[in-house]
Design a protein around this motif. Structure first.
Motif, PDB file in Angstrom:
ATOM      1  N   GLY A  48       0.820  -1.215   0.000  1.00 28.78           N
ATOM      2  CA  GLY A  48       0.000   0.000   0.000  1.00 28.78           C
ATOM      3  C   GLY A  48       0.854   1.265   0.000  1.00 28.78           C
ATOM      4  N   TYR A  49       1.946   1.255   0.763  1.00 29.15           N
ATOM      5  CA  TYR A  49       2.852   2.425   0.809  1.00 29.15           C
ATOM      6  C   TYR A  49       3.483   2.658  -0.557  1.00 29.15           C
ATOM      7  CZ  TYR A  49       6.260   5.714   2.657  1.00 29.15           C
ATOM      8  OH  TYR A  49       6.992   6.844   2.898  1.00 29.15           O
ATOM      9  N   TRP A  50       3.927   1.548  -1.221  1.00 29.94           N
ATOM     10  CA  TRP A  50       4.529   1.688  -2.540  1.00 29.94           C
ATOM     11  C   TRP A  50       3.552   2.318  -3.540  1.00 29.94           C
ATOM     12  CZ3 TRP A  50       6.459  -4.091  -2.690  1.00 29.94           C
ATOM     13  CH2 TRP A  50       7.520  -4.222  -1.774  1.00 29.94           C
ATOM     14  N   ILE A  51       2.278   1.983  -3.382  1.00 31.94           N
ATOM     15  CA  ILE A  51       1.271   2.502  -4.320  1.00 31.94           C
ATOM     16  C   ILE A  51       0.933   3.962  -4.024  1.00 31.94           C
ATOM     17  CG2 ILE A  51      -1.131   2.261  -5.081  1.00 31.94           C
ATOM     18  CD1 ILE A  51      -0.843  -0.772  -4.561  1.00 31.94           C
ATOM     19  N   LEU A  52       0.813   4.297  -2.723  1.00 36.34           N
ATOM     20  CA  LEU A  52       0.320   5.622  -2.358  1.00 36.34           C
ATOM     21  C   LEU A  52       1.417   6.672  -2.246  1.00 36.34           C
ATOM     22  CD1 LEU A  52      -2.240   4.588   0.408  1.00 36.34           C
ATOM     23  CD2 LEU A  52      -2.743   5.219  -1.959  1.00 36.34           C
ATOM     24  N   MET A  53       2.626   6.278  -1.849  1.00 37.72           N
ATOM     25  CA  MET A  53       3.679   7.237  -1.530  1.00 37.72           C
ATOM     26  C   MET A  53       4.854   7.113  -2.491  1.00 37.72           C
ATOM     27  SD  MET A  53       2.447   8.678   1.212  1.00 37.72           S
ATOM     28  CE  MET A  53       3.826   9.431   2.071  1.00 37.72           C
ATOM     29  N   PRO A  54       5.682   8.162  -2.593  1.00 33.30           N
ATOM     30  CA  PRO A  54       6.916   8.038  -3.379  1.00 33.30           C
ATOM     31  C   PRO A  54       7.764   6.912  -2.799  1.00 33.30           C
ATOM     32  CG  PRO A  54       6.499  10.322  -2.771  1.00 33.30           C
ATOM     33  CD  PRO A  54       5.531   9.495  -1.995  1.00 33.30           C
ATOM     34  N   ALA A  55       8.239   5.996  -3.673  1.00 32.35           N
ATOM     35  CA  ALA A  55       8.895   4.822  -3.120  1.00 32.35           C
ATOM     36  C   ALA A  55      10.090   4.334  -3.939  1.00 32.35           C
ATOM     37  CB  ALA A  55       7.882   3.688  -2.968  1.00 32.35           C
ATOM     38  N   TRP A  56       9.916   4.136  -5.250  1.00 35.48           N
ATOM     39  CA  TRP A  56      10.945   3.434  -6.019  1.00 35.48           C
ATOM     40  C   TRP A  56      11.704   4.397  -6.934  1.00 35.48           C
ATOM     41  CZ3 TRP A  56      12.085  -1.369  -4.662  1.00 35.48           C
ATOM     42  CH2 TRP A  56      11.115  -2.121  -3.993  1.00 35.48           C
ATOM     43  N   PRO A  57      13.037   4.346  -6.901  1.00 34.07           N
ATOM     44  CA  PRO A  57      13.812   5.170  -7.838  1.00 34.07           C
ATOM     45  C   PRO A  57      13.724   4.620  -9.249  1.00 34.07           C
ATOM     46  CG  PRO A  57      15.270   3.744  -6.551  1.00 34.07           C
ATOM     47  CD  PRO A  57      13.886   3.561  -5.988  1.00 34.07           C
ATOM     48  N   ILE A  69       2.546  12.997  -2.609  1.00 29.81           N
ATOM     49  CA  ILE A  69       3.226  13.708  -1.515  1.00 29.81           C
ATOM     50  C   ILE A  69       4.707  13.841  -1.832  1.00 29.81           C
ATOM     51  CG2 ILE A  69       3.880  13.603   0.917  1.00 29.81           C
ATOM     52  CD1 ILE A  69       1.244  12.206   1.462  1.00 29.81           C
ATOM     53  N   ASP A  70       5.235  15.086  -1.686  1.00 30.44           N
ATOM     54  CA  ASP A  70       6.654  15.353  -1.932  1.00 30.44           C
ATOM     55  C   ASP A  70       7.213  16.084  -0.713  1.00 30.44           C
ATOM     56  OD1 ASP A  70       9.134  16.322  -2.709  1.00 30.44           O
ATOM     57  OD2 ASP A  70       8.531  16.546  -4.804  1.00 30.44           O
ATOM     58  N   GLN A  71       8.120  15.456   0.010  1.00 30.57           N
ATOM     59  CA  GLN A  71       8.645  16.053   1.236  1.00 30.57           C
ATOM     60  C   GLN A  71       9.367  17.369   0.969  1.00 30.57           C
ATOM     61  OE1 GLN A  71       8.104  15.271   4.384  1.00 30.57           O
ATOM     62  NE2 GLN A  71       6.697  13.682   3.658  1.00 30.57           N
ATOM     63  N   ARG A  72       9.956  17.494  -0.189  1.00 27.70           N
ATOM     64  CA  ARG A  72      10.602  18.771  -0.520  1.00 27.70           C
ATOM     65  C   ARG A  72       9.580  19.900  -0.564  1.00 27.70           C
ATOM     66  NH1 ARG A  72      15.014  17.405  -5.321  1.00 27.70           N
ATOM     67  NH2 ARG A  72      16.381  16.059  -4.052  1.00 27.70           N
ATOM     68  N   ASN A  73       8.446  19.593  -1.174  1.00 29.23           N
ATOM     69  CA  ASN A  73       7.384  20.599  -1.235  1.00 29.23           C
ATOM     70  C   ASN A  73       6.817  20.887   0.150  1.00 29.23           C
ATOM     71  OD1 ASN A  73       7.635  20.795  -4.010  1.00 29.23           O
ATOM     72  ND2 ASN A  73       6.056  19.251  -4.422  1.00 29.23           N
ATOM     73  N   VAL A  74       6.718  19.830   0.968  1.00 28.58           N
ATOM     74  CA  VAL A  74       6.217  20.018   2.332  1.00 28.58           C
ATOM     75  C   VAL A  74       7.142  20.938   3.115  1.00 28.58           C
ATOM     76  CG1 VAL A  74       5.748  18.849   4.527  1.00 28.58           C
ATOM     77  CG2 VAL A  74       5.007  17.802   2.375  1.00 28.58           C
ATOM     78  N   VAL A  75       8.455  20.679   3.022  1.00 26.40           N
ATOM     79  CA  VAL A  75       9.431  21.519   3.723  1.00 26.40           C
ATOM     80  C   VAL A  75       9.410  22.941   3.173  1.00 26.40           C
ATOM     81  CG1 VAL A  75      11.886  21.870   4.167  1.00 26.40           C
ATOM     82  CG2 VAL A  75      10.910  19.586   4.343  1.00 26.40           C
ATOM     83  N   ALA A  76       9.327  23.063   1.844  1.00 26.83           N
ATOM     84  CA  ALA A  76       9.299  24.393   1.223  1.00 26.83           C
ATOM     85  C   ALA A  76       8.091  25.192   1.684  1.00 26.83           C
ATOM     86  CB  ALA A  76       9.302  24.257  -0.296  1.00 26.83           C
ATOM     87  N   GLU A  77       6.936  24.530   1.756  1.00 23.70           N
ATOM     88  CA  GLU A  77       5.727  25.212   2.214  1.00 23.70           C
ATOM     89  C   GLU A  77       5.842  25.592   3.685  1.00 23.70           C
ATOM     90  OE1 GLU A  77       3.058  26.290   0.585  1.00 23.70           O
ATOM     91  OE2 GLU A  77       4.083  25.682  -1.255  1.00 23.70           O
ATOM     92  N   SER A  78       6.463  24.700   4.479  1.00 21.62           N
ATOM     93  CA  SER A  78       6.655  24.996   5.895  1.00 21.62           C
ATOM     94  C   SER A  78       7.563  26.208   6.085  1.00 21.62           C
ATOM     95  CB  SER A  78       7.242  23.774   6.593  1.00 21.62           C
ATOM     96  OG  SER A  78       7.515  24.057   7.949  1.00 21.62           O
ATOM     97  N   LEU A  79       8.644  26.264   5.309  1.00 25.17           N
ATOM     98  CA  LEU A  79       9.564  27.403   5.388  1.00 25.17           C
ATOM     99  C   LEU A  79       8.885  28.690   4.912  1.00 25.17           C
ATOM    100  CD1 LEU A  79      12.862  25.768   4.070  1.00 25.17           C
ATOM    101  CD2 LEU A  79      12.321  26.428   6.420  1.00 25.17           C
TER     102      LEU A  79
END
Length: 294
Positions: A48-57, A69-79
Protein backbone atom coordinates in the motif's frame (compact mmCIF):
# COMPACT_ATOMS: atom_id res chain seq x y z
CA UNK A 1 12.65 -45.53 8.10
CA UNK A 2 13.05 -41.78 8.89
CA UNK A 3 9.42 -41.50 10.07
CA UNK A 4 9.75 -44.54 12.29
CA UNK A 5 12.83 -43.02 13.95
CA UNK A 6 11.06 -39.75 14.84
CA UNK A 7 10.13 -39.38 18.50
CA UNK A 8 6.96 -37.76 19.79
CA UNK A 9 7.05 -35.70 22.99
CA UNK A 10 4.83 -37.32 25.59
CA UNK A 11 3.81 -34.00 27.23
CA UNK A 12 2.92 -31.87 24.19
CA UNK A 13 2.32 -34.46 21.52
CA UNK A 14 4.70 -32.69 19.10
CA UNK A 15 7.32 -34.58 17.18
CA UNK A 16 10.94 -33.86 18.01
CA UNK A 17 13.46 -32.66 15.44
CA UNK A 18 16.10 -35.13 16.51
CA UNK A 19 18.29 -32.38 17.98
CA UNK A 20 19.29 -32.74 21.58
CA UNK A 21 21.46 -30.54 23.87
CA UNK A 22 22.40 -31.85 27.30
CA UNK A 23 19.26 -33.92 27.52
CA UNK A 24 16.99 -31.17 26.18
CA UNK A 25 15.19 -32.20 22.98
CA UNK A 26 13.96 -29.67 20.40
CA UNK A 27 10.28 -29.88 19.47
CA UNK A 28 9.09 -29.46 15.91
CA UNK A 29 6.33 -26.97 16.85
CA UNK A 30 4.41 -25.08 14.15
CA UNK A 31 4.90 -21.33 13.60
CA UNK A 32 2.26 -19.40 15.62
CA UNK A 33 -0.61 -18.05 13.56
CA UNK A 34 -0.01 -14.56 14.94
CA UNK A 35 3.34 -14.47 13.16
CA UNK A 36 1.68 -15.18 9.81
CA UNK A 37 -0.97 -12.58 10.59
CA UNK A 38 1.50 -9.76 11.31
CA UNK A 39 3.73 -10.75 8.39
CA UNK A 40 0.70 -10.47 6.15
CA UNK A 41 -0.14 -7.07 7.56
CA UNK A 42 3.46 -5.90 7.00
CA UNK A 43 3.37 -7.04 3.37
CA UNK A 44 -0.01 -5.37 2.75
CA UNK A 45 1.27 -2.15 4.39
CA UNK A 46 4.42 -2.18 2.25
CA UNK A 47 2.47 -2.72 -0.95
CA UNK A 48 0.00 0.00 0.00
CA UNK A 49 2.85 2.43 0.81
CA UNK A 50 4.53 1.69 -2.54
CA UNK A 51 1.27 2.50 -4.32
CA UNK A 52 0.32 5.62 -2.36
CA UNK A 53 3.68 7.24 -1.53
CA UNK A 54 6.92 8.04 -3.38
CA UNK A 55 8.90 4.82 -3.12
CA UNK A 56 10.95 3.43 -6.02
CA UNK A 57 13.81 5.17 -7.84
CA UNK A 58 13.54 5.16 -11.62
CA UNK A 59 16.82 6.51 -12.90
CA UNK A 60 16.56 10.30 -12.84
CA UNK A 61 13.06 10.24 -11.27
CA UNK A 62 11.01 8.06 -8.94
CA UNK A 63 7.50 6.71 -8.50
CA UNK A 64 5.38 9.62 -7.25
CA UNK A 65 2.62 7.60 -5.59
CA UNK A 66 -1.13 8.13 -5.92
CA UNK A 67 -1.15 10.73 -3.09
CA UNK A 68 1.52 12.81 -4.80
CA UNK A 69 3.23 13.71 -1.52
CA UNK A 70 6.65 15.35 -1.93
CA UNK A 71 8.65 16.05 1.24
CA UNK A 72 10.60 18.77 -0.52
CA UNK A 73 7.38 20.60 -1.24
CA UNK A 74 6.22 20.02 2.33
CA UNK A 75 9.43 21.52 3.72
CA UNK A 76 9.30 24.39 1.22
CA UNK A 77 5.73 25.21 2.21
CA UNK A 78 6.65 25.00 5.89
CA UNK A 79 9.56 27.40 5.39
CA UNK A 80 7.35 29.72 3.38
CA UNK A 81 4.75 29.77 6.15
CA UNK A 82 7.46 30.38 8.78
CA UNK A 83 8.89 33.25 6.73
CA UNK A 84 5.45 34.79 6.37
CA UNK A 85 4.86 34.51 10.11
CA UNK A 86 8.31 35.93 10.84
CA UNK A 87 7.76 38.88 8.52
CA UNK A 88 4.76 39.95 10.61
CA UNK A 89 6.62 40.28 13.91
CA UNK A 90 9.91 41.45 12.39
CA UNK A 91 8.08 44.33 10.72
CA UNK A 92 6.54 45.31 14.04
CA UNK A 93 9.86 45.21 15.87
CA UNK A 94 11.56 47.17 13.10
CA UNK A 95 8.95 49.93 13.00
CA UNK A 96 7.57 50.24 16.53
CA UNK A 97 9.26 52.09 19.38
CA UNK A 98 11.09 50.35 22.19
CA UNK A 99 8.34 51.29 24.64
CA UNK A 100 5.58 49.97 22.37
CA UNK A 101 7.35 46.65 21.92
CA UNK A 102 8.01 46.31 25.65
CA UNK A 103 4.29 46.76 26.33
CA UNK A 104 3.35 43.98 23.88
CA UNK A 105 3.51 40.56 25.66
CA UNK A 106 3.50 38.57 22.40
CA UNK A 107 6.35 40.55 20.89
CA UNK A 108 8.34 40.34 24.11
CA UNK A 109 7.92 36.57 24.14
CA UNK A 110 9.52 36.52 20.68
CA UNK A 111 12.24 38.92 21.86
CA UNK A 112 13.12 36.65 24.78
CA UNK A 113 13.37 33.57 22.57
CA UNK A 114 15.21 35.18 19.66
CA UNK A 115 17.31 37.44 21.88
CA UNK A 116 18.45 34.49 23.97
CA UNK A 117 19.83 32.81 20.84
CA UNK A 118 21.44 36.01 19.54
CA UNK A 119 23.05 36.72 22.90
CA UNK A 120 24.30 33.16 23.26
CA UNK A 121 25.83 33.17 19.78
CA UNK A 122 27.44 36.61 19.94
CA UNK A 123 27.77 37.98 23.48
CA UNK A 124 28.00 35.10 25.93
CA UNK A 125 31.69 34.48 25.25
CA UNK A 126 32.50 37.69 27.16
CA UNK A 127 29.45 38.46 29.29
CA UNK A 128 28.51 34.89 30.17
CA UNK A 129 25.46 32.88 29.16
CA UNK A 130 23.48 34.53 31.95
CA UNK A 131 24.76 38.03 30.96
CA UNK A 132 26.14 38.49 34.48
CA UNK A 133 29.67 39.12 33.26
CA UNK A 134 32.90 38.42 35.08
CA UNK A 135 36.33 39.97 35.70
CA UNK A 136 36.79 42.62 33.03
CA UNK A 137 33.26 42.25 31.66
CA UNK A 138 30.26 44.07 33.16
CA UNK A 139 27.12 42.47 34.53
CA UNK A 140 24.54 43.48 31.92
CA UNK A 141 21.58 42.46 34.08
CA UNK A 142 22.16 44.89 36.94
CA UNK A 143 25.21 47.15 36.78
CA UNK A 144 24.84 50.64 35.31
CA UNK A 145 25.85 50.76 31.65
CA UNK A 146 28.97 52.85 31.09
CA UNK A 147 27.35 54.83 28.28
CA UNK A 148 23.80 54.95 29.59
CA UNK A 149 20.94 52.59 30.41
CA UNK A 150 18.33 53.96 28.02
CA UNK A 151 17.25 51.87 25.06
CA UNK A 152 18.70 54.19 22.44
CA UNK A 153 22.01 54.40 24.33
CA UNK A 154 22.34 50.63 24.63
CA UNK A 155 21.33 50.17 20.98
CA UNK A 156 24.02 52.62 19.86
CA UNK A 157 26.67 51.02 22.05
CA UNK A 158 25.94 47.66 20.45
CA UNK A 159 26.12 49.30 17.04
CA UNK A 160 29.46 51.12 17.35
CA UNK A 161 31.20 49.22 20.15
CA UNK A 162 33.68 50.58 22.68
CA UNK A 163 37.24 51.38 21.61
CA UNK A 164 36.43 49.51 18.40
CA UNK A 165 37.48 50.20 14.77
CA UNK A 166 34.09 51.82 14.07
CA UNK A 167 34.38 55.48 13.08
CA UNK A 168 31.79 56.45 15.72
CA UNK A 169 32.99 54.07 18.41
CA UNK A 170 32.45 54.84 22.06
CA UNK A 171 35.78 55.81 23.58
CA UNK A 172 36.63 54.98 27.17
CA UNK A 173 40.06 54.88 28.74
CA UNK A 174 41.30 55.02 32.29
CA UNK A 175 44.77 56.63 32.40
CA UNK A 176 47.66 54.76 33.99
CA UNK A 177 48.39 57.31 36.74
CA UNK A 178 51.16 55.26 38.27
CA UNK A 179 52.76 53.47 35.36
CA UNK A 180 52.92 56.68 33.31
CA UNK A 181 54.29 58.56 36.34
CA UNK A 182 51.39 60.98 36.58
CA UNK A 183 51.21 60.30 40.32
CA UNK A 184 53.79 58.92 42.75
CA UNK A 185 53.20 55.50 44.25
CA UNK A 186 52.08 56.83 47.61
CA UNK A 187 49.48 59.11 46.01
CA UNK A 188 48.06 56.26 43.95
CA UNK A 189 47.46 54.26 47.11
CA UNK A 190 45.85 57.27 48.82
CA UNK A 191 43.52 57.83 45.87
CA UNK A 192 42.65 54.12 45.84
CA UNK A 193 41.84 54.24 49.55
CA UNK A 194 39.50 57.19 49.03
CA UNK A 195 37.74 55.51 46.09
CA UNK A 196 37.41 52.31 48.11
CA UNK A 197 35.79 54.27 50.94
CA UNK A 198 33.10 55.60 48.59
CA UNK A 199 31.56 52.16 48.03
CA UNK A 200 32.51 50.66 51.40
CA UNK A 201 30.96 53.02 53.91
CA UNK A 202 31.07 50.33 56.56
CA UNK A 203 34.85 49.89 56.33
CA UNK A 204 36.39 50.71 59.72
CA UNK A 205 40.05 49.90 59.10
CA UNK A 206 40.76 52.90 56.88
CA UNK A 207 42.99 55.68 58.07
CA UNK A 208 40.91 58.91 57.99
CA UNK A 209 44.00 60.98 57.14
CA UNK A 210 44.76 58.73 54.15
CA UNK A 211 41.15 58.95 52.97
CA UNK A 212 41.19 62.74 53.23
CA UNK A 213 44.49 62.97 51.36
CA UNK A 214 43.09 60.64 48.69
CA UNK A 215 40.02 62.84 48.36
CA UNK A 216 42.22 65.83 47.48
CA UNK A 217 44.15 63.77 44.94
CA UNK A 218 40.86 62.56 43.45
CA UNK A 219 39.60 66.14 43.18
CA UNK A 220 42.74 67.19 41.37
CA UNK A 221 42.93 64.28 38.92
CA UNK A 222 39.69 62.33 38.60
CA UNK A 223 36.63 64.60 38.79
CA UNK A 224 36.89 65.66 35.15
CA UNK A 225 35.69 62.17 34.19
CA UNK A 226 34.00 60.73 37.27
CA UNK A 227 32.43 63.98 38.50
CA UNK A 228 32.66 65.84 41.80
CA UNK A 229 30.36 63.25 43.39
CA UNK A 230 32.27 60.34 41.79
CA UNK A 231 29.04 59.04 40.24
CA UNK A 232 30.49 58.89 36.77
CA UNK A 233 29.62 60.32 33.38
CA UNK A 234 27.86 58.21 30.70
CA UNK A 235 29.02 60.63 28.00
CA UNK A 236 32.64 59.66 28.74
CA UNK A 237 32.07 56.06 29.73
CA UNK A 238 33.30 56.86 33.24
CA UNK A 239 31.71 54.49 35.79
CA UNK A 240 30.00 55.36 39.05
CA UNK A 241 32.54 54.77 41.81
CA UNK A 242 30.06 54.96 44.67
CA UNK A 243 27.99 51.83 44.00
CA UNK A 244 28.73 48.13 44.39
CA UNK A 245 29.27 47.36 40.71
CA UNK A 246 32.86 46.95 39.56
CA UNK A 247 34.12 45.62 36.26
CA UNK A 248 37.67 44.91 37.41
CA UNK A 249 37.00 44.37 41.12
CA UNK A 250 36.07 46.71 43.96
CA UNK A 251 38.51 45.55 46.61
CA UNK A 252 41.34 47.90 47.59
CA UNK A 253 44.05 45.97 45.73
CA UNK A 254 42.02 45.87 42.49
CA UNK A 255 41.25 49.59 42.67
CA UNK A 256 44.91 50.32 43.34
CA UNK A 257 45.89 48.21 40.31
CA UNK A 258 43.37 50.04 38.13
CA UNK A 259 44.60 53.49 39.11
CA UNK A 260 48.23 52.45 38.76
CA UNK A 261 48.06 50.68 35.40
CA UNK A 262 44.90 52.13 33.84
CA UNK A 263 42.12 50.28 32.01
CA UNK A 264 40.94 50.20 28.43
CA UNK A 265 38.08 47.82 27.84
CA UNK A 266 37.02 46.71 24.40
CA UNK A 267 33.67 45.84 22.89
CA UNK A 268 33.41 45.03 19.18
CA UNK A 269 31.15 46.92 16.83
CA UNK A 270 28.23 44.76 15.75
CA UNK A 271 26.99 46.98 12.93
CA UNK A 272 28.70 44.93 10.24
CA UNK A 273 27.91 41.58 11.83
CA UNK A 274 24.31 41.85 12.97
CA UNK A 275 21.36 43.44 11.20
CA UNK A 276 19.61 46.46 12.67
CA UNK A 277 16.72 44.15 13.59
CA UNK A 278 19.01 41.78 15.46
CA UNK A 279 20.67 44.67 17.32
CA UNK A 280 17.27 46.01 18.31
CA UNK A 281 16.20 42.58 19.56
CA UNK A 282 19.41 42.33 21.60
CA UNK A 283 18.73 45.75 23.11
CA UNK A 284 15.19 44.74 24.07
CA UNK A 285 16.48 41.42 25.41
CA UNK A 286 18.97 43.18 27.70
CA UNK A 287 16.39 45.71 28.86
CA UNK A 288 14.07 42.83 29.70
CA UNK A 289 16.75 41.01 31.69
CA UNK A 290 17.56 44.21 33.56
CA UNK A 291 13.89 44.73 34.38
CA UNK A 292 13.58 41.14 35.62
CA UNK A 293 16.76 41.34 37.71
CA UNK A 294 16.11 41.76 41.47
Amino acid sequence: MAVEQQERDSHTGYLTTGHEWNGIKELNTPVPRAVYFFLTLAVLYAVGYWILMPAWPLGATYTKGLLGIDQRNVVAESLKAAAADRSVWTRKIETESFAAIQSDPKLMQIVRSTGNTLFGDNCAACHGRDAMGGPGFPNLTASPMLFGDQAEQIFNTIRVGINSPHADTRVSQMPAFGRDKMLPRADVLKAATFVYSLSHKEAKNLDPATVEAGKKIFAANCVSCHGDDAKGNPELGAPNLTDAFWIYGGDLDSIDTTIWGGRQGHMPTWEGRLSELDRKILTLYLLDKRRASP
